[in-house]
Design an enzyme around this catalytic site. Sequence first.
Site, short mmCIF file in Angstrom:
data_model
loop_
_atom_site.label_atom_id
_atom_site.label_comp_id
_atom_site.label_asym_id
_atom_site.label_seq_id
_atom_site.Cartn_x
_atom_site.Cartn_y
_atom_site.Cartn_z
N ASN A 178 -10.25 -2.99 2.47
CA ASN A 178 -9.96 -2.99 1.03
C ASN A 178 -11.24 -2.76 0.25
O ASN A 178 -12.33 -2.80 0.81
CB ASN A 178 -9.37 -4.34 0.61
CG ASN A 178 -7.88 -4.46 0.93
OD1 ASN A 178 -7.20 -3.46 1.19
ND2 ASN A 178 -7.38 -5.68 0.92
N HIS A 233 0.83 -1.22 0.00
CA HIS A 233 0.00 0.00 0.00
C HIS A 233 0.86 1.27 0.00
O HIS A 233 0.50 2.27 0.61
CB HIS A 233 -0.95 0.03 1.19
CG HIS A 233 -1.95 -1.08 1.22
ND1 HIS A 233 -3.21 -0.97 0.69
CD2 HIS A 233 -1.87 -2.36 1.69
CE1 HIS A 233 -3.87 -2.11 0.84
NE2 HIS A 233 -3.07 -2.98 1.44
FE1 HDE Z 1 -2.42 -4.91 5.47
N1 HDE Z 1 -0.63 -4.09 5.97
N2 HDE Z 1 -1.74 -6.71 6.02
N3 HDE Z 1 -4.13 -5.78 4.80
N4 HDE Z 1 -3.09 -3.14 4.86
C1 HDE Z 1 -0.29 -2.80 5.83
O1 HDE Z 1 0.79 -1.50 7.43
C2 HDE Z 1 -0.64 -6.94 6.76
C3 HDE Z 1 -4.45 -7.09 4.85
C4 HDE Z 1 -4.35 -2.85 4.41
O2 HDE Z 1 -3.21 3.39 4.02
C5 HDE Z 1 1.02 -2.47 6.47
O3 HDE Z 1 1.07 0.72 7.74
C6 HDE Z 1 -0.53 -8.33 7.10
C7 HDE Z 1 -5.85 -7.31 4.60
C8 HDE Z 1 -4.43 -1.45 4.05
O4 HDE Z 1 -1.61 3.26 5.49
C9 HDE Z 1 1.44 -3.79 7.11
C10 HDE Z 1 -1.62 -8.92 6.49
C11 HDE Z 1 -6.35 -6.07 4.36
C12 HDE Z 1 -3.18 -0.93 4.31
C13 HDE Z 1 0.31 -4.70 6.72
C14 HDE Z 1 -2.37 -7.90 5.84
C15 HDE Z 1 -5.28 -5.13 4.48
C16 HDE Z 1 -2.37 -2.01 4.82
C17 HDE Z 1 2.03 -1.84 5.54
C18 HDE Z 1 -1.97 -10.40 6.47
C19 HDE Z 1 -7.80 -5.70 3.99
C20 HDE Z 1 -2.72 0.49 4.08
C21 HDE Z 1 2.08 -0.38 5.92
C22 HDE Z 1 -2.37 -10.91 7.66
C23 HDE Z 1 -8.74 -5.98 5.01
C24 HDE Z 1 -2.97 1.40 5.23
C25 HDE Z 1 1.28 -0.28 7.11
C26 HDE Z 1 -2.55 2.80 4.89
C27 HDE Z 1 -1.04 -1.86 5.24
C28 HDE Z 1 0.28 -5.99 7.10
C29 HDE Z 1 -3.54 -8.19 5.08
C30 HDE Z 1 -5.47 -3.73 4.27
C31 HDE Z 1 2.79 -4.32 6.71
C32 HDE Z 1 0.56 -8.97 7.89
C33 HDE Z 1 -6.60 -8.64 4.62
C34 HDE Z 1 -5.65 -0.73 3.49
O5 HDE Z 1 1.50 -3.71 8.50
#
Ligand code: HDE
Length: 718
Positions: free
Chosen positions: A175, A102
Amino acid sequence: MAKNTRAKNTGARTTGTGSAGSPIDKQATIHDQKLQRGSGGELHQIADADTPVLTTAHGTPISDDHNSLKIGVRGPTALEDFHFREKIFHFDHERIPERVVHARGYGAHGFFETYQSLEQYTRADLFQRPGERTPAFVRFSTVAGSKGSADLARDVRGFAVKIYTKEGNWDLVGNNIPVFFIQDAIRFPDLIHAVKEEPDRAFPQAQSAHDNFWDFISLTPEAMHMIMWVMSDRGIPRSFRFMEGFGVHTFRFLNARDESTFVKFIWKPKLGLQSVVWNEAVKINGADPDFHRRDLWEAIQSGNFPEWELCVQLFDQDFADRFDFDVLDPTKLIPEEIIKPVPVGRLVLDRMPDNFFAETEQVAFMTQNVPPGIDFSNDPLLQGRNFSYLDTQLKRLGSTNFTHLPVNAPKCPFAHFQQDGHMAMRNPVGRTNYEPNSRGDGPREDPARGFRSFREEIQGPKVRLRAESFADHYSQARQFFNSQTVPEQKHIAMALTFELSKVENEVIRERVVSHLLNIDEALGATVADKLGMEQLPTPADPAVAPRDDLPASPALSIIQNGPESFAGRKVGVLVSNGCDTAVLKKLQAAVEKEGATLELIAPKVGGVTAADGSRLVAKHMIDGGPSVLFDAVALILSEEGAERLAGEAAARDFVADAFAHCKFIGFTAGSAALLAKAGVASDADEGLIRLDRNGAAAKFIAACRKLRLWAREASVKL
Ligand code: HDE
């Protein structure tokens, strides 16, 4: 006039002199600026009564910001030049690590307004009082590309909302797609490694169309439902304003008696759903890689504040036990026809950040930010996310004190004994920095108001196993495909064909098709045929036989949920010298009445002179304003103008692309030559509408409410 401006801008006219002995010896006034020319001819902007004096970060006033301190005018730079050193030092450290996923995103401020009290289900403070507004910040994003990648990548979009409630920040980090690729967070690093650029070559950027991604997917059947979504039009939204947002996981609401109700969250855009076609997306990426950013910026700056309704799907343990799939499995959704989403409030975005870095880049979303009254489920993906987001903030923002940044700080009173660390901005005062203490100082626990987790009975062996209830990988993928209209199904087949055509390894292609055959035989066969496969692979061996008894869910289709309105959309009008302003004015009025906007495109950006002698200023020159930037187009040309434009490739593409992308095209009789040269018959279909007739503008806009004439698609064969 033009000449004078040019002379001023170059600062050619110089007046006055600097102080004796100063290397700056000449002054010039440009507009209302005070300029001085330096000894090497460089221009210095000098402070006057209205402007603040430039200083170092420590406050020392600066006399010369253009020349480093040297030993001799052509000699080496002196180490004691603290101003030079500080400036370069700070510049060298301007970047913080981009988000690992993202990375490319765009944010805006707004508010959440509660519709009704949800006291019965949750004690979350923000859901208690109808009409109450709570400040919010939203960041939309793509997932795979880096910070500088183009907006129209085929990808999932992030829809992260931070609501600054009176009992702490609530981050709903969702999402635009209600399911996910994987069922357990431990798979996430592999998924993301696979989709991002390949490590040896560092490409392709912001694209899933490559071997690594499809290799991983072909060996991960649980991803098939999500793959259907990403390959559908949902993967290429028209803009953030026309997307849904989903919390994805099942959460819990807890009321004052700590009774639990399961909840899924959905954001529904007031303007309805809309996407672009792939051929258009590819061209938008070239014409305006910031298309989605610009769209949000323009909407908010012009006062057309985008709005979403927050809907909840509520259910109890009994439903969870009865439902066809496990509600803890993030690769499954609950069809809206089974549990109707109830609107409980609205989100309005009404203010852009003052500074992109400070707010959009530094905003730290964390799934674990929930206020009392909202709780987690045991979805293994959510459990993993709750661990990940805190870690990532420390890496990116560099300090445990990232909550001191204004965009991350709660807007309610808060008090704790955390202290010190890098860049601490809020420091405790007084002697007591611990609790319990005998002085009566500092904050105390509150068992009644404080956050409490749901008292869930949990028993079982410690195991590293996937629940069997997660094993059906194809049924909902099939249900999604069956719920699409014919054009939408075609888009899915075309997207899969395109993506797999970029995969070099034929075994991977075949393995993906073997999964598609479990979803829909005709889909698998079409993709195989379009890839030129000589024979169909055998269907993949499913862990659980896919069901064929799930009824279609019309809520899953974009086209079946069209807004029947052209509000918030944009018409691009190509004009030429000698054009008819009366037609343009009527069109403008009809567009405004609908709540849409209109932009002029002309051979030169300076504009054109209309038949009545008036001057029309254009927003784009023809090369810079291709039709892919608009939802519908109109040609208001004089005969001569049309003849001329017919000789220009950009003008012919303008028309041919609008036609191929199934857009509605309004035109005047004078425009015939351009239509003809672009290969578009003026009576090709009902999407071509004459504008120089009575009531024509209203008729054109009424037609545009359909957004696209999908019936044309079969003939244009994109
Ligand atoms: Fe994320 N995800 N994610 N994700 N995610 C990040 O956090 C992570 C997942 C989502 O505009 C990170 O600040 C893991 C699902 C959005 O700043 C990080 C897993 C969904 C955003 C991270 C998921 C999301 C992130 C990277 C699997 C939809 C952007 C930068 C378990 C429900 C937020 C940060 C923004 C961002 C980890 C799966 C949505 C690395 C480990 C499912 C919208 O922490």
